[in-house]
Scaffold this motif. Structure first.
Motif, PDB file in Angstrom:
ATOM      1  N   PRO A  49       0.820  -1.202   0.000  1.00 29.91           N
ATOM      2  CA  PRO A  49       0.000   0.000   0.000  1.00 29.91           C
ATOM      3  C   PRO A  49       0.859   1.259   0.000  1.00 29.91           C
ATOM      4  O   PRO A  49       2.010   1.209   0.403  1.00 29.91           O
ATOM      5  N   ASP A  50       0.273   2.340  -0.476  1.00 23.72           N
ATOM      6  CA  ASP A  50       0.990   3.599  -0.412  1.00 23.72           C
ATOM      7  C   ASP A  50       0.967   4.010   1.056  1.00 23.72           C
ATOM      8  O   ASP A  50       0.007   4.549   1.555  1.00 23.72           O
ATOM      9  N   GLU A  51       2.036   3.698   1.745  1.00 31.80           N
ATOM     10  CA  GLU A  51       2.082   3.828   3.206  1.00 31.80           C
ATOM     11  C   GLU A  51       1.811   5.260   3.654  1.00 31.80           C
ATOM     12  O   GLU A  51       1.177   5.488   4.679  1.00 31.80           O
ATOM     13  N   ALA A  52       2.243   6.241   2.861  1.00 28.06           N
ATOM     14  CA  ALA A  52       2.016   7.639   3.274  1.00 28.06           C
ATOM     15  C   ALA A  52       0.523   7.938   3.319  1.00 28.06           C
ATOM     16  O   ALA A  52       0.042   8.597   4.248  1.00 28.06           O
ATOM     17  N   GLN A  53      -0.225   7.437   2.325  1.00 31.14           N
ATOM     18  CA  GLN A  53      -1.668   7.696   2.300  1.00 31.14           C
ATOM     19  C   GLN A  53      -2.371   6.913   3.407  1.00 31.14           C
ATOM     20  O   GLN A  53      -3.281   7.422   4.055  1.00 31.14           O
ATOM     21  N   ALA A  54      -1.939   5.686   3.628  1.00 25.31           N
ATOM     22  CA  ALA A  54      -2.549   4.881   4.692  1.00 25.31           C
ATOM     23  C   ALA A  54      -2.261   5.523   6.051  1.00 25.31           C
ATOM     24  O   ALA A  54      -3.142   5.568   6.917  1.00 25.31           O
ATOM     25  N   ALA A  55      -1.060   6.053   6.218  1.00 25.67           N
ATOM     26  CA  ALA A  55      -0.706   6.699   7.490  1.00 25.67           C
ATOM     27  C   ALA A  55      -1.549   7.954   7.693  1.00 25.67           C
ATOM     28  O   ALA A  55      -2.044   8.221   8.794  1.00 25.67           O
ATOM     29  N   LEU A  56      -1.750   8.712   6.617  1.00 23.54           N
ATOM     30  CA  LEU A  56      -2.580   9.919   6.717  1.00 23.54           C
ATOM     31  C   LEU A  56      -4.032   9.541   7.040  1.00 23.54           C
ATOM     32  O   LEU A  56      -4.694  10.185   7.856  1.00 23.54           O
ATOM     33  N   ALA A  57      -4.508   8.468   6.393  1.00 19.00           N
ATOM     34  CA  ALA A  57      -5.877   7.997   6.671  1.00 19.00           C
ATOM     35  C   ALA A  57      -5.999   7.610   8.145  1.00 19.00           C
ATOM     36  O   ALA A  57      -6.981   7.951   8.807  1.00 19.00           O
TER      37      ALA A  57
END
Ligand code: URA
Length: 305
Positions: free
Chosen positions: A102-110
């Protein structure tokens, strides 16, 4: 759509063909020549002005997510899942899309945006402001929830289909009408249950959401469950059960057996995985299994008072 004919009858026939094949909207006004795209310089080689613009945030208070670095390395289009239905075929093999990471940056922001919501309304606003999931770009509406946020029973499906995307509400199409009848059979309706989906934006053409998209959206549905804090959760179909019960087992094995969904704060909510209404529409012989599951749910709600 590409029509080589200017004959209205032929165009009408072509449109009817597209409609029957499940193509119900054009994503772009003009056709895109993907072969020509392949010979263009890569984004990193293009001048800065040609890079994808960052989507404008819809909220003043909430940080908008950075422009997506990529689409998860997905190189193949996934097959449509009609009404998100095919994805609910029991024990269908778990898709291993090329986007395993997964795009970890987007998952982290989510995760951050979901965790910072202290009410359902705040969560909805955060999701409306979140630009980290590519599905939002093609969806008409965020499909947040329907029903009663005070309900003791929460049902979670997979993702909105066409009707849900148009109305901005979950389960309003054919499978939604069946779900309403199933609820009525145990004395419930949308005033006494709360309904949401793992993925709140319609995947284009009803294709199966990728694991990448599911991971990005997961924190939102988990927070939504935590905020509703139902006494009982029902997972409608395999994707909901697999995502929220952390299992890779198929729905035919899972269904009918109590599991638990554990929230971030450690509360274990009894969860009943059952067959997705869209699957039941195609396989009516299995309605009796779902009926048994719903009777279990009714008994559990009664026992929990
Ligand atoms: N299928 C789902 O999983 N959810 C909906 O909202 C509609 C169809």
């Amino acid at each position: 759509m590409i029509a080589s004919s200017s004959n209205p009858a032929e165009i009408a026939e072509l449109l009817a063909f597209y409609a029957s094949a499940g193509v119900d909207e054009a994503l772009e006004d003009a056709p895109i020549n993907r072969f020509a795209e392949a010979s263009r310089p890569k984004q990193s080689e293009r001048p800065a002005a040609a890079t994808t613009p960052v989507r404008e945030s819809r909220s003043q208070e909430i940080p908008s997510s950075p422009a997506r670095s990529d689409q998860g390395g997905i190189t193949e289009r996934q097959a449509p899942s009609p009404g998100l239905d095919a994805s609910n075929v029991p024990d269908a093999p778990v898709r291993t899309a090329t986007a395993a990471v997964p795009d970890e940056a987007q998952a982290a922001l989510a995760r951050q945006m979901a965790a910072s919501a202290s009410t359902l309304e705040e969560l909805r606003r955060h999701m409306e402001a979140f630009d980290g999931c590519n599905l939002k770009a093609t969806a008409k509406h965020l499909v947040f929830a329907d029903g009663n946020p005070e309900a003791t029973l929460m049902l979670v499906g997979e993702a909105p289909g066409r009707d849900e995307d148009i109305e901005g509400l979950p389960f309003v199409g054919r499978s939604g009408r069946l779900l309403d009848r199933m609820l009525a059979a145990i004395g419930l309706d949308r005033t006494s249950v709360y309904i949401a989906n793992v993925i709140p934006w319609r995947p284009p053409g009803n294709r199966t959401p990728t694991p990448h998209e599911t991971e990005i959206c997961r924190p939102f549905i988990e927070r939504q469950i935590e905020l509703v804090n139902p006494k009982v959760l029902v997972n409608l179909g395999g994707p909901s059960a697999k995502t929220l019960l952390n299992t890779s087992e198929g729905i035919l094995r899972l269904r009918g057996n109590w599991r638990a969904h554990t929230t971030a704060s450690g509360i274990a909510i009894p969860a009943m995985p059952t067959l997705h209404p869209a699957y039941l529409l195609r396989t009516p012989a299995h309605k009796k299994l779902a009926w048994r599951d719903f009777l279990e749910v009714k008994a559990k709600l009664r026992a929990l008072g």
